[in-house]
Design an enzyme around this catalytic site. Structure first.
Site, short mmCIF file in Angstrom:
data_model
loop_
_atom_site.label_atom_id
_atom_site.label_comp_id
_atom_site.label_asym_id
_atom_site.label_seq_id
_atom_site.Cartn_x
_atom_site.Cartn_y
_atom_site.Cartn_z
N ASP A 1 0.85 -1.20 0.00
CA ASP A 1 0.00 0.00 0.00
C ASP A 1 0.88 1.24 0.00
O ASP A 1 1.79 1.35 0.81
CB ASP A 1 -0.90 -0.02 1.24
CG ASP A 1 -2.10 0.90 1.09
OD1 ASP A 1 -2.18 1.63 0.09
OD2 ASP A 1 -2.96 0.88 1.98
N HIS B 1 -9.15 -1.28 -8.13
CA HIS B 1 -9.00 -0.14 -7.20
C HIS B 1 -8.09 0.94 -7.77
O HIS B 1 -8.37 2.14 -7.63
CB HIS B 1 -8.49 -0.63 -5.84
CG HIS B 1 -8.27 0.48 -4.86
ND1 HIS B 1 -9.26 1.41 -4.57
CD2 HIS B 1 -7.18 0.85 -4.12
CE1 HIS B 1 -8.79 2.28 -3.69
NE2 HIS B 1 -7.53 1.96 -3.40
C1 HEM Z 1 -9.85 1.29 2.79
C2 HEM Z 1 -9.53 0.39 1.92
C3 HEM Z 1 -8.39 0.62 0.96
C4 HEM Z 1 -7.37 -0.24 0.72
C5 HEM Z 1 -7.15 -1.59 1.37
C6 HEM Z 1 -6.53 0.40 -0.27
C7 HEM Z 1 -5.37 -0.17 -0.79
C8 HEM Z 1 -4.67 0.32 -1.86
C9 HEM Z 1 -3.61 -0.37 -2.55
C10 HEM Z 1 -3.07 -1.75 -2.16
C11 HEM Z 1 -3.19 0.40 -3.57
C12 HEM Z 1 -2.11 0.07 -4.62
C13 HEM Z 1 -0.75 0.55 -4.26
C14 HEM Z 1 -0.62 2.06 -4.18
O1 HEM Z 1 -0.42 2.75 -5.19
O2 HEM Z 1 -0.70 2.56 -3.05
C15 HEM Z 1 -3.98 1.62 -3.51
C16 HEM Z 1 -3.86 2.68 -4.39
C17 HEM Z 1 -4.56 3.84 -4.28
N1 HEM Z 1 -5.58 4.11 -3.40
FE1 HEM Z 1 -6.34 2.85 -2.03
N2 HEM Z 1 -7.06 1.61 -0.60
C18 HEM Z 1 -8.20 1.80 0.13
C19 HEM Z 1 -9.04 2.89 0.10
C20 HEM Z 1 -8.81 4.02 -0.63
C21 HEM Z 1 -9.60 5.21 -0.60
C22 HEM Z 1 -10.85 5.41 0.27
C23 HEM Z 1 -9.01 6.11 -1.45
C24 HEM Z 1 -9.40 7.51 -1.84
C25 HEM Z 1 -9.90 8.45 -1.07
C26 HEM Z 1 -7.86 5.47 -2.03
C27 HEM Z 1 -6.99 6.05 -2.93
C28 HEM Z 1 -5.99 5.40 -3.60
C29 HEM Z 1 -5.19 6.00 -4.66
C30 HEM Z 1 -5.30 7.42 -5.20
C31 HEM Z 1 -4.31 5.01 -5.11
C32 HEM Z 1 -3.25 5.13 -6.23
C33 HEM Z 1 -3.88 4.78 -7.55
C34 HEM Z 1 -2.85 4.87 -8.67
O3 HEM Z 1 -2.59 5.98 -9.12
O4 HEM Z 1 -2.28 3.82 -9.04
N3 HEM Z 1 -7.76 4.20 -1.51
N4 HEM Z 1 -4.88 1.54 -2.47
#
Ligand code: HEM
Length: 313
Positions: free
Chosen positions: A154, A227
């Site tokens: 993450d 996601h």
């Molecule tokens: C709560 C459960 C969530 C989990 C388990 C989760 C997990 C992850 C994971 C594993 C990644 C891929 C690695 C990374 O680039 O960080 C990711 C990307 C991302 N997440 Fe989440 N996330 C969650 C919720 C959210 C929420 C609520 C938001 C927005 C408000 C968000 C925004 C993002 C963004 C902007 C990316 C990068 C996307 C990209 O440009 O590749 N996430 N998240």
């Protein structure tokens, strides 16, 4: 005036190993005594943090303390309001909901020693317990290799540490509250049995990355609502970023496991647009999760906290 990360609270770095998120609600029994208690707390909280950093210099204590829109109106009725501070309203589609839940005061405390986290929140409560009720208290932890509890690394696409302040801190656009930050806190509970029953390839399509190596998949190999497709926000072709400090939480024997989403941003509108886009596209993560809480808090700079302490706001 340019941003000065030294004057900010701990919003732009360090996810930490032991993490405590606390949301309190003011009982609102007496506005005058509440304001005095908050002034006293604003002062004492900074001394508590300094003291704990001496008592365990290795623990890397980081703290952010914030106020919701409703708390701001009640506590600082004569002060200008941070430009983007509002009460978070639920976001939903016909299948899923990201609820808005109550809360006035917010704490995000983390350190490598859980005793320090415990001591910080315990000492804070000495100044707040008479005037508040607890809405939510969640303990998070760093999972293996900094992975989310769903097994994927993450934070890869979050800004690097040296760029983080620019994405996290309010700048010249709001001179009264420069070096502040908009914190969005949202507690997700996952259906882990459903997730664990998926094949690794299915999980990878759902997140948009390879699980072991963390390499990003080609777009055509991802689900349409992966996601990292649903949450990736572009405005006029420019990718928008926020500081994410998610950590897992769990009561494993009770089968309660989830992710506490923690996003800090210079502009709340960016985080909000990400949430809206996730809802519009029915982000895969929503299909096996219940969202339990959600609220926006403003994290004032340490300069503003001093004004609060002096009742000058
Ligand atoms: C709560 C459960 C969530 C989990 C388990 C989760 C997990 C992850 C994971 C594993 C990644 C891929 C690695 C990374 O680039 O960080 C990711 C990307 C991302 N997440 Fe989440 N996330 C969650 C919720 C959210 C929420 C609520 C938001 C927005 C408000 C968000 C925004 C993002 C963004 C902007 C990316 C990068 C996307 C990209 O440009 O590749 N996430 N998240």
């Amino acid at each position: 005036m340019t941003i000065n990360p030294n004057l900010a609270q701990d919003v732009w770095k360090d996810i930490g190993e032991h993490v405590q998120f606390t949301v309190l609600e003011l009982k609102r029994e007496n506005p005058e005594t509440d304001r005095e208690a908050i002034a006293e707390f604003a002062d004492r909280s900074q001394a508590i943090i300094r003291s704990l950093r001496i008592r365990d210099a290795e623990a890397g204590l980081k703290v952010a303390i914030g106020f919701s829109n409703k708390a701001w109106d009640y506590l600082f009725p004569n002060a200008p309001k941070p430009k983007e501070l509002e009460t978070y309203q639920e976001i939903k589609n016909d299948k899923y909901i990201m609820p808005s839940t109550k809360g006035d005061l917010f704490f995000h405390i983390r350190a490598s020693n859980e005793a320090v986290v415990y001591e910080a929140q315990t000492q804070f409560m000495k100044f707040l317990e008479d005037i508040t009720e607890v809405v939510d208290e969640t303990k998070g932890f760093r999972y293996f290799e900094g992975r989310a509890i769903i097994g994927f690394i993450d934070g890869t696409e979050a800004p690097a540490i040296e760029d983080s302040a620019d994405y996290a801190l309010v700048g010249d656009e709001d001179p009264d509250y420069i070096n502040g930050s908009y914190a969005f806190a949202q507690k997700w509970q996952h259906n882990m049995k459903f997730w664990e029953n998926l094949k690794t390839e299915e999980q990878e399509k759902a997140v948009g990355r390879e699980k072991f190596s963390d390499l990003e998949l080609e777009d055509e190999d991802k689900y349409h609502n992966a996601h990292n497709v649903s949450s990736k926000l572009e405005i006029d072709g420019v990718e928008q970023k926020i500081i994410r400090m998610n950590v897992p939480f769990s009561n494993p024997a009770n089968g309660i496991t989830g992710t506490y989403f923690m996003g800090y941003a210079r502009h709340w509108t960016i985080t909000k647009m990400m949430l809206e886009q996730m809802m519009e596209t029915s982000d895969f993560l929503l299909s096996f999760s219940d969202i339990l809480t959600g609220q926006l808090f403003f994290i004032p700079s340490r300069t503003t906290l001093e004004k609060i302490a002096d009742q000058e706001l």
